[in-house]
Scaffold this active site. Sequence first.
Site, PDB file in Angstrom:
ATOM      1  CE1 TYR A 267      34.961  15.428 -45.879  1.00 53.18           C
ATOM      2  CE2 TYR A 267      34.708  17.743 -45.837  1.00 53.18           C
ATOM      3  CZ  TYR A 267      34.155  16.688 -45.605  1.00 53.18           C
ATOM      4  OH  TYR A 267      33.247  17.139 -46.473  1.00 53.18           O
TER       5      TYR A 267
ATOM      6  CG  LEU B 180      31.955  23.697 -58.793  1.00 52.66           C
ATOM      7  CD1 LEU B 180      33.481  23.459 -58.984  1.00 52.66           C
ATOM      8  CD2 LEU B 180      31.076  24.488 -59.563  1.00 52.66           C
TER       9      LEU B 180
ATOM     10  CB  ILE C  44      31.227  24.874 -49.486  1.00 49.57           C
ATOM     11  CG1 ILE C  44      30.341  23.477 -49.186  1.00 49.57           C
ATOM     12  CG2 ILE C  44      31.112  25.759 -47.942  1.00 49.57           C
ATOM     13  CD1 ILE C  44      29.731  22.850 -47.964  1.00 49.57           C
TER      14      ILE C  44
ATOM     15  CE  LYS D  22      39.371  18.780 -53.372  1.00 48.22           C
ATOM     16  NZ  LYS D  22      40.336  18.228 -55.095  1.00 48.22           N
TER      17      LYS D  22
ATOM     18  CG  ASN E 207      35.095  28.059 -58.162  1.00 51.84           C
ATOM     19  OD1 ASN E 207      34.876  27.476 -59.106  1.00 51.84           O
ATOM     20  ND2 ASN E 207      35.765  26.804 -57.065  1.00 51.84           N
TER      21      ASN E 207
HETATM   22  N1  NAP Z   1      28.115  16.678 -46.285  1.00 55.25           N
HETATM   23  C1  NAP Z   1      28.499  15.933 -47.291  1.00 55.25           C
HETATM   24  O1  NAP Z   1      28.588  14.541 -47.127  1.00 55.25           O
HETATM   25  C2  NAP Z   1      29.215  16.247 -48.016  1.00 55.25           C
HETATM   26  C3  NAP Z   1      29.935  15.845 -48.997  1.00 55.25           C
HETATM   27  C4  NAP Z   1      30.433  15.773 -50.253  1.00 55.25           C
HETATM   28  C5  NAP Z   1      31.075  16.700 -50.115  1.00 55.25           C
HETATM   29  N2  NAP Z   1      30.664  17.687 -48.933  1.00 55.25           N
HETATM   30  C6  NAP Z   1      31.526  19.086 -48.642  1.00 55.25           C
HETATM   31  O2  NAP Z   1      31.168  19.960 -50.638  1.00 55.25           O
HETATM   32  C7  NAP Z   1      32.827  20.482 -50.353  1.00 55.25           C
HETATM   33  C8  NAP Z   1      32.456  20.567 -52.291  1.00 55.25           C
HETATM   34  O3  NAP Z   1      32.407  19.438 -52.882  1.00 55.25           O
HETATM   35  P1  NAP Z   1      33.418  18.727 -54.045  1.00 55.25           P
HETATM   36  O4  NAP Z   1      34.385  18.520 -53.639  1.00 55.25           O
HETATM   37  O5  NAP Z   1      32.154  16.667 -53.536  1.00 55.25           O
HETATM   38  O6  NAP Z   1      32.832  18.772 -55.374  1.00 55.25           O
HETATM   39  P2  NAP Z   1      32.766  20.149 -56.577  1.00 55.25           P
HETATM   40  O7  NAP Z   1      33.101  21.090 -54.890  1.00 55.25           O
HETATM   41  O8  NAP Z   1      32.108  20.129 -56.881  1.00 55.25           O
HETATM   42  O9  NAP Z   1      33.402  19.570 -57.149  1.00 55.25           O
HETATM   43  C9  NAP Z   1      35.569  19.683 -56.991  1.00 55.25           C
HETATM   44  C10 NAP Z   1      35.896  19.461 -58.310  1.00 55.25           C
HETATM   45  O10 NAP Z   1      35.934  20.318 -58.938  1.00 55.25           O
HETATM   46  C11 NAP Z   1      37.601  21.065 -59.511  1.00 55.25           C
HETATM   47  N3  NAP Z   1      37.116  22.299 -59.465  1.00 55.25           N
HETATM   48  C12 NAP Z   1      36.750  23.164 -58.435  1.00 55.25           C
HETATM   49  N4  NAP Z   1      36.583  24.665 -59.577  1.00 55.25           N
HETATM   50  C13 NAP Z   1      36.709  24.555 -60.181  1.00 55.25           C
HETATM   51  C14 NAP Z   1      36.631  25.638 -61.641  1.00 55.25           C
HETATM   52  N5  NAP Z   1      36.850  26.747 -61.486  1.00 55.25           N
HETATM   53  N6  NAP Z   1      36.590  24.426 -62.136  1.00 55.25           N
HETATM   54  C15 NAP Z   1      37.110  23.559 -63.175  1.00 55.25           C
HETATM   55  N7  NAP Z   1      36.953  22.824 -61.860  1.00 55.25           N
HETATM   56  C16 NAP Z   1      37.077  23.210 -60.222  1.00 55.25           C
HETATM   57  C17 NAP Z   1      37.869  20.553 -58.229  1.00 55.25           C
HETATM   58  O11 NAP Z   1      39.625  20.342 -58.649  1.00 55.25           O
HETATM   59  P3  NAP Z   1      40.571  20.983 -58.016  1.00 55.25           P
HETATM   60  O12 NAP Z   1      40.515  20.370 -56.569  1.00 55.25           O
HETATM   61  O13 NAP Z   1      41.635  20.715 -58.443  1.00 55.25           O
HETATM   62  O14 NAP Z   1      40.971  22.450 -57.590  1.00 55.25           O
HETATM   63  C18 NAP Z   1      37.381  19.041 -58.072  1.00 55.25           C
HETATM   64  O15 NAP Z   1      37.916  18.249 -58.908  1.00 55.25           O
HETATM   65  C19 NAP Z   1      33.528  19.073 -50.513  1.00 55.25           C
HETATM   66  O16 NAP Z   1      34.921  19.186 -50.716  1.00 55.25           O
HETATM   67  C20 NAP Z   1      32.938  19.002 -49.193  1.00 55.25           C
HETATM   68  O17 NAP Z   1      33.893  20.095 -48.330  1.00 55.25           O
HETATM   69  C21 NAP Z   1      30.468  17.706 -48.169  1.00 55.25           C
END
Ligand code: NAP
Length: 260
Positions: free
Chosen positions: A38, A177, A215, A217, A227
Amino acid sequence: MPALGIGTWQNTDPEECANAVATALEMGYRHVDTAQAYDNEAAVGEGLARAAVPRDDVFLATKVWIDQLGGDDVVASTEESLERLGVDSLDLLYIHWPAGAYDPADTLAAFDDLYDEGLIERIGVSNFEPEQVTEAVETADAPIFANQIECHPLLPQDELRAHCADHDVEVVAYSPLARGAVFDVPEISAVAEKHGVSEAQVSLAWLREKGVTAIPKATSETHIRDNWASRTLELDDEDVSKIDGIGRTERQVDPDFAPW
Ligand SMILES: NC(=O)c1ccc[n+]([C@@H]2O[C@H](COP(=O)([O-])OP(=O)(O)OC[C@H]3O[C@@H](n4cnc5c(N)ncnc54)[C@H](OP(=O)(O)O)[C@@H]3O)[C@@H](O)[C@H]2O)c1
């Protein structure tokens, strides 16, 4: 492991990332997820240092990228992660993907060494399919604590979750999400409206009902707070079955090197 953490993928602006981590910790979050890939471990470390929360109270996880999974590279790159994060040890260190230089015996022997030396408290895997979970459990000396996988109402992962449970491996949901896709699902919106909460909260409460750690983001304080509020949202059986019945299977994260 705290059941709700903050994710940091694509939070690459150092100030924004440090601020999001510090804001979350001061709000009560005690679980932070990052990864070597990251490119923000130093900013995450800055957020940890900035928040008035003792290091020992925070569950900190990072992941070793696929080009660092040869035994010597695991150890060297983890030492660099510790340095960037500004900590002496990690609560959880994941194998990011079973890809690239991943070799079960070689990679897991290095994770075992880090565990024995006390540099990591727990070993995790990520994006592992059932047969890879079994293989890792059988190969490592230390327990495999968790499998971090994409999981949300549009990708419930029933089989993989059951397999992990059978092997005493916790499930951590990434993209909880669905990277925003849960905001446009009528069943989720209906439950959100019924409780007067956001779709994000419904998705996170549904994961909690399933015994899955999430978790999400979030960058803005508004999202981080929204959240966090999911912790007190109680879904009833009708809500859970409505969401279980969505019946869609939509993956958001699907690189070429994925094992499925
Ligand atoms: N192990 C792996 O291969 C892997 C792969 C993907 C992700 N991950 C981990 O999982 C975490 C989360 O997954 P992700 O980042 O892919 O997606 P996510 O958490 O499903 O979605 C993140 C998106 O949702 C928005 N958001 C967050 N809370 C919100 C709310 N209450 N209302 C409206 N929009 C909201 C964020 O916007 P803002 O940022 O503008 O607040 C961002 O655009 C990652 O950050 C990472 O740490 C791991």
